[in-house]
Design a protein around this motif. Structure first.
Motif, PDB file in Angstrom:
ATOM      1  N   LEU A   1       0.837  -1.216   0.000  1.00 17.45           N
ATOM      2  CA  LEU A   1       0.000   0.000   0.000  1.00 17.45           C
ATOM      3  C   LEU A   1       0.865   1.257   0.000  1.00 17.45           C
ATOM      4  O   LEU A   1       0.517   2.261  -0.640  1.00 17.45           O
ATOM      5  CB  LEU A   1      -0.929  -0.003   1.212  1.00 17.45           C
ATOM      6  CG  LEU A   1      -2.081  -1.019   1.164  1.00 17.45           C
ATOM      7  CD1 LEU A   1      -2.845  -1.020   2.488  1.00 17.45           C
ATOM      8  CD2 LEU A   1      -3.026  -0.708   0.009  1.00 17.45           C
ATOM      9  N   ALA A   2       1.992   1.204   0.730  1.00 15.26           N
ATOM     10  CA  ALA A   2       2.898   2.359   0.732  1.00 15.26           C
ATOM     11  C   ALA A   2       3.390   2.629  -0.684  1.00 15.26           C
ATOM     12  O   ALA A   2       3.386   3.781  -1.152  1.00 15.26           O
ATOM     13  CB  ALA A   2       4.066   2.105   1.674  1.00 15.26           C
ATOM     14  N   GLY A   3       3.813   1.576  -1.393  1.00 16.89           N
ATOM     15  CA  GLY A   3       4.255   1.748  -2.765  1.00 16.89           C
ATOM     16  C   GLY A   3       3.134   2.193  -3.683  1.00 16.89           C
ATOM     17  O   GLY A   3       3.331   3.029  -4.567  1.00 16.89           O
ATOM     18  N   PHE A   4       1.929   1.659  -3.446  1.00 18.96           N
ATOM     19  CA  PHE A   4       0.772   1.997  -4.285  1.00 18.96           C
ATOM     20  C   PHE A   4       0.422   3.477  -4.189  1.00 18.96           C
ATOM     21  O   PHE A   4       0.241   4.165  -5.206  1.00 18.96           O
ATOM     22  CB  PHE A   4      -0.415   1.137  -3.859  1.00 18.96           C
ATOM     23  CG  PHE A   4      -1.627   1.294  -4.724  1.00 18.96           C
ATOM     24  CD1 PHE A   4      -1.797   0.505  -5.855  1.00 18.96           C
ATOM     25  CD2 PHE A   4      -2.612   2.232  -4.418  1.00 18.96           C
ATOM     26  CE1 PHE A   4      -2.934   0.648  -6.656  1.00 18.96           C
ATOM     27  CE2 PHE A   4      -3.734   2.378  -5.214  1.00 18.96           C
ATOM     28  CZ  PHE A   4      -3.902   1.582  -6.338  1.00 18.96           C
ATOM     29  N   PHE A   5       0.359   3.980  -2.966  1.00 16.89           N
ATOM     30  CA  PHE A   5      -0.078   5.362  -2.784  1.00 16.89           C
ATOM     31  C   PHE A   5       1.036   6.386  -3.014  1.00 16.89           C
ATOM     32  O   PHE A   5       0.756   7.579  -3.194  1.00 16.89           O
ATOM     33  CB  PHE A   5      -0.672   5.548  -1.390  1.00 16.89           C
ATOM     34  CG  PHE A   5      -2.006   4.886  -1.221  1.00 16.89           C
ATOM     35  CD1 PHE A   5      -3.110   5.332  -1.931  1.00 16.89           C
ATOM     36  CD2 PHE A   5      -2.163   3.798  -0.387  1.00 16.89           C
ATOM     37  CE1 PHE A   5      -4.349   4.709  -1.804  1.00 16.89           C
ATOM     38  CE2 PHE A   5      -3.386   3.168  -0.241  1.00 16.89           C
ATOM     39  CZ  PHE A   5      -4.482   3.632  -0.956  1.00 16.89           C
TER      40      PHE A   5
END
Length: 210
Positions: A157-161
């Motif tokens: 999620l960190a990479g996604f956002f």
């Protein structure tokens, strides 16, 4: 390194994520933090499904830990003890450390396995003593999957956002990855020096007692 991992993830897709996570848990050349950040970027760009990449990453983690858990289960504590006595100094481990680790796992097994998945270094090493103390396979794999799912979902999620800030993130993620690798190598060197010093002190005490 970050760009190389990103390209590998993009080229390999979900199978690439799975393979990288298997390797990361067998012999961690690339931190999972870097792999999952790159996978999150790819998901944000529509190159793969975010839920499926998390499933692939957790599956790769569990598959990598099968080797260490089953090795520990096959060896057992008493068969492993002579190896620790002979070679443990190379890994800064002595028989007392083995006893503490196995006692902790017997008492806190599921919790230790779950939260151990979130700490570099511990996440792979904990699988060996878990097998040695014969924690049931179902318990080990369920709690390994749960701990891995929590941690890897957070990283993905960190990479996604952060995908829209790719240029900024790239500048600090790559140096951070090298810092993690350097810290692991430096930590090993410090532990090794301490282990040899401790072994010499033990031999000296044994000679004095004899």
């Amino acid at each position: 390194m970050f760009e190389w991992v990103t390209n590998m993830v993009a080229a390999g897709g979900l199978a690439g994520v799975f393979a990288l996570m298997v390797l990361e848990n067998l012999f961690p050349p690339i931190p999972s933090e870097l792999i999952m950040a790159a996978a999150g970027f790819s998901a944000a760009r529509g190159e793969m499904s975010l839920p499926l990449l998390i499933v692939a990453a957790v599956a790769g983690t569990v598959a990598g830990n099968v080797v260490w858990y089953e090795l520990g289960r096959w060896l057992g504590v008493e068969r492993f003890r002579p190896l620790v006595a002979r070679f443990g100094k190379w890994f800064a481990v002595e028989e007392e450390d083995l006893d503490r680790a196995t006692d902790m796992l017997r008492r806190w097994g599921p919790v230790a396995i779950c939260f151990g998945r979130m700490f570099p270094g511990v996440r792979t090493l904990i699988s060996v003593p878990a097998g040695m103390v014969l924690i049931p396979r179902t318990v080990f794999y369920v709690w390994t999957s749960l701990g891995s799912a929590i941690w890897l979902t957070f990283l993905a999620l960190a990479g996604f956002f952060l995908e829209e800030h790719y240029d900024k993130v790239e500048h600090w993620v790559e140096p951070l990855a090298w810092v993690v690798i350097g810290a692991a190598v430096g930590g090993y060197a410090v532990h090794l020096a301490y282990a040899f010093r401790r072994a010499r002190r033990r031999r000296r005490e044994q000679r004095q007692q004899g």
